[in-house]
Design a protein around this motif. Structure first.
Motif, mmCIF file in Angstrom:
data_model
loop_
_atom_site.group_PDB
_atom_site.id
_atom_site.type_symbol
_atom_site.label_atom_id
_atom_site.label_comp_id
_atom_site.label_asym_id
_atom_site.label_seq_id
_atom_site.Cartn_x
_atom_site.Cartn_y
_atom_site.Cartn_z
ATOM 1 N N ALA A 188 0.974 -1.189 -0.268
ATOM 2 C CA ALA A 188 -0.106 0.121 0.021
ATOM 3 C C ALA A 188 0.248 1.187 0.041
ATOM 4 N N ALA A 189 1.903 0.998 0.601
ATOM 5 C CA ALA A 189 2.877 2.049 0.586
ATOM 6 C C ALA A 189 3.941 2.402 -0.180
ATOM 7 N N GLY A 190 3.600 1.495 -1.655
ATOM 8 C CA GLY A 190 4.504 1.381 -2.295
ATOM 9 C C GLY A 190 5.894 0.804 -2.395
ATOM 10 N N VAL A 191 6.311 0.205 -1.397
ATOM 11 C CA VAL A 191 8.058 0.139 -1.039
ATOM 12 C C VAL A 191 7.697 -1.621 -2.092
ATOM 13 N N ILE A 192 6.914 -2.047 -2.356
ATOM 14 C CA ILE A 192 6.870 -3.537 -2.777
ATOM 15 C C ILE A 192 5.900 -3.104 -3.847
ATOM 16 N N GLY A 193 5.439 -4.197 -5.285
ATOM 17 C CA GLY A 193 5.053 -4.065 -6.306
ATOM 18 C C GLY A 193 3.793 -5.179 -6.391
ATOM 19 N N ASP A 194 3.173 -5.414 -7.600
ATOM 20 C CA ASP A 194 2.339 -6.051 -7.427
ATOM 21 C C ASP A 194 3.101 -7.790 -7.440
ATOM 22 N N ARG A 195 4.463 -7.446 -7.908
ATOM 23 C CA ARG A 195 4.915 -9.246 -8.178
ATOM 24 C C ARG A 195 5.638 -9.809 -7.052
ATOM 25 N N MET A 196 6.007 -9.149 -6.203
ATOM 26 C CA MET A 196 6.510 -9.432 -4.748
ATOM 27 C C MET A 196 5.112 -9.769 -3.935
ATOM 28 N N ARG A 197 4.624 -8.874 -3.692
ATOM 29 C CA ARG A 197 3.182 -9.168 -2.906
ATOM 30 C C ARG A 197 2.360 -10.212 -3.216
ATOM 31 N N ALA A 198 2.678 -10.884 -4.676
ATOM 32 C CA ALA A 198 2.238 -12.528 -5.225
ATOM 33 C C ALA A 198 3.331 -12.939 -4.789
ATOM 34 N N ALA A 199 5.050 -12.752 -4.672
ATOM 35 C CA ALA A 199 5.450 -13.900 -4.279
ATOM 36 C C ALA A 199 5.523 -14.467 -2.602
ATOM 37 N N TRP A 200 4.963 -13.341 -1.909
ATOM 38 C CA TRP A 200 5.168 -14.011 -0.518
ATOM 39 C C TRP A 200 3.289 -13.799 -0.151
ATOM 40 N N ARG A 201 2.479 -13.559 -0.770
ATOM 41 C CA ARG A 201 1.361 -15.041 -1.127
ATOM 42 C C ARG A 201 1.684 -16.038 -1.840
ATOM 43 N N GLY A 202 2.618 -16.343 -1.699
ATOM 44 C CA GLY A 202 3.146 -17.587 -2.828
ATOM 45 C C GLY A 202 3.392 -18.494 -1.251
ATOM 46 N N ILE A 203 4.451 -18.153 -0.926
ATOM 47 C CA ILE A 203 5.503 -18.788 0.341
ATOM 48 C C ILE A 203 3.705 -18.820 1.245
ATOM 49 N N ASP A 204 2.805 -17.882 1.592
ATOM 50 C CA ASP A 204 2.649 -17.689 2.920
ATOM 51 C C ASP A 204 1.032 -18.829 2.609
ATOM 52 N N GLY A 205 0.618 -19.305 1.315
ATOM 53 C CA GLY A 205 0.009 -20.205 1.071
ATOM 54 C C GLY A 205 0.278 -21.233 1.050
ATOM 55 N N GLY A 206 1.494 -21.514 1.542
ATOM 56 C CA GLY A 206 1.795 -23.193 1.830
ATOM 57 C C GLY A 206 2.202 -24.049 1.040
ATOM 58 N N THR A 207 1.745 -23.862 -0.049
ATOM 59 C CA THR A 207 2.088 -24.672 -1.387
ATOM 60 C C THR A 207 3.613 -24.564 -1.639
ATOM 61 N N GLU A 208 3.941 -25.839 -2.741
ATOM 62 C CA GLU A 208 5.456 -26.049 -3.842
ATOM 63 C C GLU A 208 5.510 -24.960 -4.520
ATOM 64 N N ALA A 209 4.932 -24.580 -4.910
ATOM 65 C CA ALA A 209 4.542 -23.991 -6.312
ATOM 66 C C ALA A 209 5.093 -22.342 -5.877
ATOM 67 N N GLY A 210 3.938 -22.359 -5.058
ATOM 68 C CA GLY A 210 4.017 -20.886 -4.626
ATOM 69 C C GLY A 210 5.025 -20.663 -4.428
#
Length: 408
Positions: A239-261
């Protein structure tokens, strides 16, 4: 008289109670809309000289800004500074003393601690694939130019002179018709390598320290934010603009707990590191010092085999073969155990990482017991094993035994 005095006193007290309360200026006010002047890690300290370098005042300001519903884009640098300070505190790094321009000797302890911290993160959370790869591969590529245990043992200028002279001798023994096809990086190593000075090497070390700090500021701050507050912290950085869409998606991938993520996150973070964070800095480095920058980045490529198990050295992954432009007869070729690319060039660097380093690191990360053993090995052992000074005899032996003239 007494009654009038009492009445006057009551009026004063009543007036004070009914008067509007004076509000202190919020702590965050002076920190709004600050640019990240040191976002690239070129100077000492944090992102802006007006920001504190300790956690309590930063957290107080952030808490008030959040409570007052301030737009996160206005306190972006404050937010980033807070997580940077958390990161350096957790890594046992003195942010104010981390000054790249002071050179290798002044930064040797911090240089060491950055990689120790990567391994700490990877050992803490097995799903933080990028942290593990950054520790292993990053230390391998820089090891030849630093010795954090004894600065006096930094790879000698004479070692690079010897490497350059060996390549020059081999070029002199090469058929003339093949010389025109030899890549410019190899010719430069032969002609400029023997002229390398201690000042050139010190300049290059400073460039590496700067890039190391830049990566830490960007990616390690995110890691600490996620570890402390999960996706809520990542979403605030977004929200602050420190990171963009791709980095937020990357962390969502880790947070989702899947190997693909996790795999997607590793690829996204490695791509951000190499193609966004330090890409321009590599360009500047390669173009510096009247050709010596190019020589030193190529020496990094020659000597910098990543220690990720199974990863090929750059010269094995992409060796140089030059063919003579003969009009008739069997073509004559020159095969040399030197890389056909320079680590400073972003496209070929990424090709190597994506094709060889990332897949091998994923194999390691999938074996949690094995990866834990690698991460917990003392950092000094990893560093010593990767240094060019240690590996120089083997590198020279490969050059003199595998430099071959071949025909089709």
């Amino acid at each position: 008289m007494r009654r009038s005095s009492i009445a006057l006193l009551l009026c004063v007290v009543l007036g004070a109670l009914l008067a509007p309360a004076a509000h202190a200026t919020p702590a965050y006010t002076e920190y709004l809309d600050l640019p990240a002047l040191n976002g690239a890690g070129e100077y000492g300290g944090g992102l802006h000289p007006d920001l504190p370098s300790t956690q309590p005042p930063l957290l107080d300001a952030l808490t008030q800004a959040r409570a007052d519903d301030i737009d996160p884009t206005r306190y972006a640098t404050l937010l980033h500074q807070y997580w940077l300070v958390v990161a350096t505190d957790n890594a046992a790094i003195d942010l104010e003393a981390w000054v790249p321009e002071r050179g290798a000797a002044a930064n040797s302890a911090t240089f060491n601690q950055v990689y120790v911290n990567y391994f700490r993160l990877a050992a803490t959370r097995s799903d933080l694939y990028w942290a593990g790869m950054a520790g292993i591969a990053g230390a391998s590529f820089a090891a030849g130019f630093f010795d954090v245990g004894d600065v006096g043992d930094i790879v000698s200028v004479g070692g690079i002179h010897q490497l350059g002279n060996t390549v020059a001798d081999l070029l002199r023994a090469t058929p003339p018709e093949l010389l025109t096809g030899v890549p410019a990086d190899i010719t430069a190593l032969a002609t400029l390598g023997p002229r390398l000075t201690a000042a050139d090497l010190a300049w290059y070390q400073t460039r590496l320290i700067t890039m190391q700090k830049h990566i830490f500021i960007d990616l390690v701050s995110m890691h600490e934010a996620y570890l402390a507050e999960g996706m809520a912290a990542i979403d605030e950085m977004y929200a602050a603009g420190v990171i963009g869409d791709r980095m937020r998606a990357a962390w969502r991938g880790i947070d989702g707990g899947t190997e693909a993520g996790r795999v997607d996150a590793l690829t996204a973070m490695a791509d951000r590191e190499q193609n966004e964070i330090v890409a321009d800095q590599w360009d500047v480095t390669a173009n510096g010092r009247d050709g010596m920058g190019r020589v030193l980045t190529y020496v990094t490529t020659v000597a910098g085999k990543p220690a990720v198990p199974g990863t090929r050295a750059p010269g094995v992954y992409a060796p140089v073969t030059v063919w003579s432009p003969v009009a008739a007869g069997r073509p004559l070729g020159l095969r040399m155990p030197l890389p056909a690319f320079n680590w400073a060039d972003r496209d070929t660097r990424w090709d190597y990482l994506a094709a060889d380093l990332l897949p091998r690191h994923l194999e390691l990360a999938a074996d949690t017991a094995r990866s834990a053993t690698v991460y917990r090995e003392p950092f000094a052992a990893k560093l010593d094993r990767g240094r060019l000074l240690t590996r120089l005899p083997a590198v020279l032996a490969d050059l003199t035994t595998q430099w071959q003239v071949v025909s089709s």
